[in-house]
Enzyme design. Structure first.
Site, mmCIF file in Angstrom:
data_model
loop_
_atom_site.group_PDB
_atom_site.id
_atom_site.type_symbol
_atom_site.label_atom_id
_atom_site.label_comp_id
_atom_site.label_asym_id
_atom_site.label_seq_id
_atom_site.Cartn_x
_atom_site.Cartn_y
_atom_site.Cartn_z
ATOM 1 N N ASN A 199 28.075 2.523 41.016
ATOM 2 C CA ASN A 199 28.587 3.914 40.736
ATOM 3 C C ASN A 199 29.336 4.435 41.957
ATOM 4 O O ASN A 199 28.969 4.111 43.108
ATOM 5 C CB ASN A 199 27.170 4.789 40.713
ATOM 6 C CG ASN A 199 27.443 6.157 40.150
ATOM 7 O OD1 ASN A 199 28.012 6.827 40.819
ATOM 8 N ND2 ASN A 199 27.133 6.335 38.880
ATOM 9 N N SER B 284 29.097 5.443 35.066
ATOM 10 C CA SER B 284 29.138 6.638 35.273
ATOM 11 C C SER B 284 28.111 7.460 34.893
ATOM 12 O O SER B 284 27.803 7.491 33.654
ATOM 13 C CB SER B 284 30.631 7.276 34.730
ATOM 14 O OG SER B 284 30.960 8.561 35.037
ATOM 15 N N GLU B 285 27.414 8.476 35.828
ATOM 16 C CA GLU B 285 26.301 8.927 35.443
ATOM 17 C C GLU B 285 26.007 10.085 34.317
ATOM 18 O O GLU B 285 25.081 10.407 33.555
ATOM 19 C CB GLU B 285 25.756 9.607 36.393
ATOM 20 C CG GLU B 285 26.226 10.879 37.159
ATOM 21 C CD GLU B 285 27.340 10.526 38.277
ATOM 22 O OE1 GLU B 285 27.219 11.370 39.276
ATOM 23 O OE2 GLU B 285 27.719 9.316 38.338
ATOM 24 N N ASN B 286 27.480 10.274 33.626
ATOM 25 C CA ASN B 286 27.452 11.185 32.550
ATOM 26 C C ASN B 286 27.430 10.575 31.305
ATOM 27 O O ASN B 286 27.410 11.204 30.181
ATOM 28 C CB ASN B 286 28.817 12.096 32.669
ATOM 29 C CG ASN B 286 30.013 11.195 32.685
ATOM 30 O OD1 ASN B 286 29.999 10.366 33.365
ATOM 31 N ND2 ASN B 286 31.069 11.649 32.010
ATOM 32 N N SER C 282 21.010 7.148 31.055
ATOM 33 C CA SER C 282 22.070 7.050 32.203
ATOM 34 C C SER C 282 21.164 7.443 33.555
ATOM 35 O O SER C 282 21.029 6.385 34.503
ATOM 36 C CB SER C 282 23.161 8.110 32.133
ATOM 37 O OG SER C 282 23.734 8.059 33.518
#
Length: 221
Positions: A25, A48-50, A91
């Site tokens: 990340n 991607s944490e979204n 996520s």
């Protein structure tokens, strides 16, 4: 040295910490440059944490952007054919479950015990913490990629003076001056860039550094 060259130096060295098969990340800013320097024989999956894993390159031509694909910082990006999309709960389950091998983040301050401050300067408007507080405790390794000072002021300190993102979470710091590991004894310099001396890096640091007996030149190529 030009700012872009300094950042490229840091990004190149960070890329050497990523291994084939890793899930990685990347924070906003300098960390997004790291994929440019990953060797062709090393395959990583950028999370991607979204809500997706399998990020590709940043989009530099707005006319070619897919408006539905942005990273967690709001920038348009491409995706790989093996991309996987998922909801926010999944996520953060991936992150909190320890499935991210490395997270590469910028920082405003890092303390000698590994405390991190990278989300707010009191009195200034910022976007917010985002997923940083989850990443720094969920990722297996936390790498800070940043310039060594800010307007001449040290960013590596005995104690952070800004609000913390998390305590004792940083494993490694990479700046234009060298590579440092956070240990119970303090911050150990393992690599020093040939442009600088031990005295130079110590003078630019707000805490006492420990120099490894196996200290070597900072790798760039």
């Amino acid at each position: 040295m030009a700012d872009i060259k300094i950042k490229e130096r840091i990004a190149k060295r960070v890329a050497k910490e990523l291994h084939d098969g890793d899930v990685v990340n990347l924070g906003i800013g300098l960390p997004t440059m790291v994929p440019n320097f990953i060797p062709e024989d090393v395959t990583i999956t950028i999370d991607s944490e979204n809500g997706f894993a399998g990020m590709g390159d940043m989009v530099t031509d707005p006319s070619k952007a897919d408006v539905d694909i942005i990273d967690s910082g709001g920038s348009y990006v491409t995706v790989l054919p093996r991309v996987k999309y998922f909801d926010t709960a999944t996520s953060f389950g991936i992150i909190r479950g320890g499935h991210v091998d490395e997270t590469v983040l910028g920082a405003m301050q890092v303390a000698e015990n590994g405390d991190l401050a990278n989300w707010i300067i009191p009195g200034k408007k910022v976007a917010g913490m985002g997923g940083a507080m989850d990443l720094v405790v969920g990722a297996r390794k936390v790498i800070i990629a940043m310039t060594h000072t800010q307007k001449g002021n040290p960013k590596i300190l005995e104690k952070c003076t800004l609000p913390l993102t998390a305590q004792k979470c940083v494993n490694m710091i990479i700046t234009e001056m060298g590579v440092m590991e956070v240990t119970p004894e303090g911050i150990v310099v393992t690599e020093l860039h040939p442009d600088y001396t031990k005295e130079d890096i110590q003078a630019a640091t707000g805490c006492k550094l420990i120099f490894s007996p196996d200290l070597k030149p900072m790798e760039e190529e």
